[in-house]
Design an enzyme around this catalytic site. Sequence first.
Site, PDB file in Angstrom:
ATOM      1  N   ASP B   9       0.920  -1.087  -0.145  1.00  0.00           N
ATOM      2  CA  ASP B   9       0.081   0.001   0.114  1.00  0.00           C
ATOM      3  C   ASP B   9       0.887   1.256   0.008  1.00  0.00           C
ATOM      4  O   ASP B   9       1.972   1.244   0.390  1.00  0.00           O
ATOM      5  CB  ASP B   9      -0.946   0.270   1.251  1.00  0.00           C
ATOM      6  CG  ASP B   9      -1.735   1.299   1.345  1.00  0.00           C
ATOM      7  OD1 ASP B   9      -2.180   1.593   0.309  1.00  0.00           O
ATOM      8  OD2 ASP B   9      -1.972   1.843   2.417  1.00  0.00           O
ATOM      9  N   SER B  10       0.414   2.231  -0.477  1.00  0.00           N
ATOM     10  CA  SER B  10       1.013   3.688  -0.212  1.00  0.00           C
ATOM     11  C   SER B  10       1.307   4.203   1.023  1.00  0.00           C
ATOM     12  O   SER B  10       2.410   4.909   1.412  1.00  0.00           O
ATOM     13  CB  SER B  10       0.174   4.689  -1.137  1.00  0.00           C
ATOM     14  OG  SER B  10      -1.053   4.969  -0.190  1.00  0.00           O
ATOM     15  N   GLY B  42      -2.437   8.846  -4.210  1.00  0.00           N
ATOM     16  CA  GLY B  42      -3.703   9.585  -4.850  1.00  0.00           C
ATOM     17  C   GLY B  42      -3.514  10.663  -5.834  1.00  0.00           C
ATOM     18  O   GLY B  42      -4.406  10.852  -6.600  1.00  0.00           O
ATOM     19  N   CYS B  72      -4.260  -0.884  -2.267  1.00  0.00           N
ATOM     20  CA  CYS B  72      -4.308   0.359  -2.599  1.00  0.00           C
ATOM     21  C   CYS B  72      -5.118   0.571  -4.014  1.00  0.00           C
ATOM     22  O   CYS B  72      -4.562  -0.113  -4.941  1.00  0.00           O
ATOM     23  CB  CYS B  72      -2.706   0.936  -2.869  1.00  0.00           C
ATOM     24  SG  CYS B  72      -2.707   2.621  -3.300  1.00  0.00           S
ATOM     25  N   GLU B 151      -3.794   9.381   7.506  1.00  0.00           N
ATOM     26  CA  GLU B 151      -2.326   9.352   7.650  1.00  0.00           C
ATOM     27  C   GLU B 151      -1.832  10.013   8.784  1.00  0.00           C
ATOM     28  O   GLU B 151      -0.638   9.794   9.255  1.00  0.00           O
ATOM     29  CB  GLU B 151      -1.614   9.463   6.356  1.00  0.00           C
ATOM     30  CG  GLU B 151      -1.978   8.589   5.377  1.00  0.00           C
ATOM     31  CD  GLU B 151      -0.683   7.346   5.442  1.00  0.00           C
ATOM     32  OE1 GLU B 151       0.084   7.222   6.187  1.00  0.00           O
ATOM     33  OE2 GLU B 151      -1.402   6.347   4.988  1.00  0.00           O
ATOM     34  N   CYS B 184     -11.261   3.286  -1.320  1.00  0.00           N
ATOM     35  CA  CYS B 184      -9.622   3.606  -0.933  1.00  0.00           C
ATOM     36  C   CYS B 184      -9.387   2.902   0.326  1.00  0.00           C
ATOM     37  O   CYS B 184     -10.439   2.886   1.379  1.00  0.00           O
ATOM     38  CB  CYS B 184      -9.758   5.140  -0.538  1.00  0.00           C
ATOM     39  SG  CYS B 184      -8.138   5.561   0.312  1.00  0.00           S
ATOM     40  N   HIS B 186      -7.994   3.309   2.955  1.00  0.00           N
ATOM     41  CA  HIS B 186      -7.809   4.082   4.085  1.00  0.00           C
ATOM     42  C   HIS B 186      -9.054   4.349   4.558  1.00  0.00           C
ATOM     43  O   HIS B 186      -9.342   4.488   5.764  1.00  0.00           O
ATOM     44  CB  HIS B 186      -7.187   5.584   3.891  1.00  0.00           C
ATOM     45  CG  HIS B 186      -5.797   5.578   3.525  1.00  0.00           C
ATOM     46  ND1 HIS B 186      -5.098   5.146   2.575  1.00  0.00           N
ATOM     47  CD2 HIS B 186      -4.612   5.953   4.234  1.00  0.00           C
ATOM     48  CE1 HIS B 186      -3.764   5.372   2.423  1.00  0.00           C
ATOM     49  NE2 HIS B 186      -3.533   5.737   3.675  1.00  0.00           N
TER      50      HIS B 186
END
Lengths: 268, 268
Positions: B9-10, B42, B72, B151, B184, B186
């Site tokens: 993932d990022s 993104g 991701c 994040e 997403c 997240h």
Amino acid sequence: MNQPIGVIDSGVGGLTVLHELKRQLPKERFVYLGDTLRCPYGSKEKEEVEQFTWDIVHYLLKFDIKMLVIACNTATAIVLEQLKQTLPIPVIGVIAPGARAAIKATQTNHVAIIGTQNTIDSQAYEKELLSIKPDLETYGVACPKFVPLIEGGTFDRYDAYHIVEDSLIELKEFPTIDTLILGCTHYPIIQSIIEEVVGGQITVLSSALETGFEVSSVLTYHSMQATDDNIDRQDPIILTTGSLHTFHQIKEELFQFKSAQMAHITLT
Amino acid sequence: MNQPIGVIDSGVGGLTVLHELKRQLPKERFVYLGDTLRCPYGSKEKEEVEQFTWDIVHYLLKFDIKMLVIACNTATAIVLEQLKQTLPIPVIGVIAPGARAAIKATQTNHVAIIGTQNTIDSQAYEKELLSIKPDLETYGVACPKFVPLIEGGTFDRYDAYHIVEDSLIELKEFPTIDTLILGCTHYPIIQSIIEEVVGGQITVLSSALETGFEVSSVLTYHSMQATDDNIDRQDPIILTTGSLHTFHQIKEELFQFKSAQMAHITLT
């Protein structure tokens, strides 16, 4: 690949799977064969179920099917591995998708399975569940009265409620169960009654919905999706070895197939 | 096959996928790499996302992974096809499972997708959804403020509610939408806030749960399941290119990994 997907069942139960497959994958063509004449498989000898399943698979292979869905838990439990190893096309059963859905849903890790005597005796769900997630507790309950009730075509809801209540009484002893797998493709037809009996605390999972997801996944994975975008052109073909009348009745009461070609066939 | 499954993932978002993979597949070993240093993907150029993704994939290949999960959406939208065609192992993205789950869930055939600017601009979900079911209506809404919020590691729930409400205001114009895909990885971290904002009529789907199902399905299909039944031996390895502190904080607040080996790494 615009070839049809073959779907087999011992009778009308697999129509619950066909209905979901058609809804979730409207571009696909389907040919369904229900062996109503010899239904139910759930109480037959293993060798008989093997023979019957191969008979209907051989019939469907004439349609140049690109994938086979065994929309019958009994046949999945007994013949899936043989079929996977023998046929050159992907073969999907209903047990693995149902098991995976239960693993996704359960928070207590206590999962019940209801099915025919053969499916419960085979412990096919338990094996699949525990092979993926060994820390589950599983509870299997055979409900031999459900399929004859449903294959009858029409039934009184009050009588049905009492049959379901009697059959599921032992589940009441295990309040930690939060997930119930309908381990027979006939059972979604009486899902609302089953949900009423077990109460709102238990998530009732139909392998029909989950098998749609799995078939979609395997189609994409193998780049086998239909390419024809005209979804109105793709009426399913529905074949039965038994009474076309009962099939018509059940199809019209329970499913919204816009139209389907239906035929009685004789296995030779 | 007891080799690990690689998950990339990022940043920290893919931990929602890792958490579900671990819960649904406790026998499997996992190694996770979050490219927090260069997060978010993104809003980056396509070529940059390609390069970054290949960097972290190459790093994970050193672990002899048997399967790769791109946890991701941005990287799935841009690099999945390349990776599938290049790598000799199965590669699973998060978009197809999310799309399939939405098709399974929607009754109105009106589905909304929220994601990063890149994911929404790519129309990757729309393409996947419509390729399977052409009669759907889809609505994409970019929510560029969500990833930086998450994040950050900690956030005020009141502020978060207002950011979510502002971002999703245009969905209110479409009352026929009954299904919302969190496009997403997240977003499941703020799923309860999103559910509160959109109201109880809309089913909110996390691709994390559905990707667990798909990975399980592909493992079985290829007979690649882990054979070691001792699920306590399978702690995930979690690697990050960024701050180990933030990772620890998020991991402990949001996930119940019993224990995990964590390390900061530098891509070379």
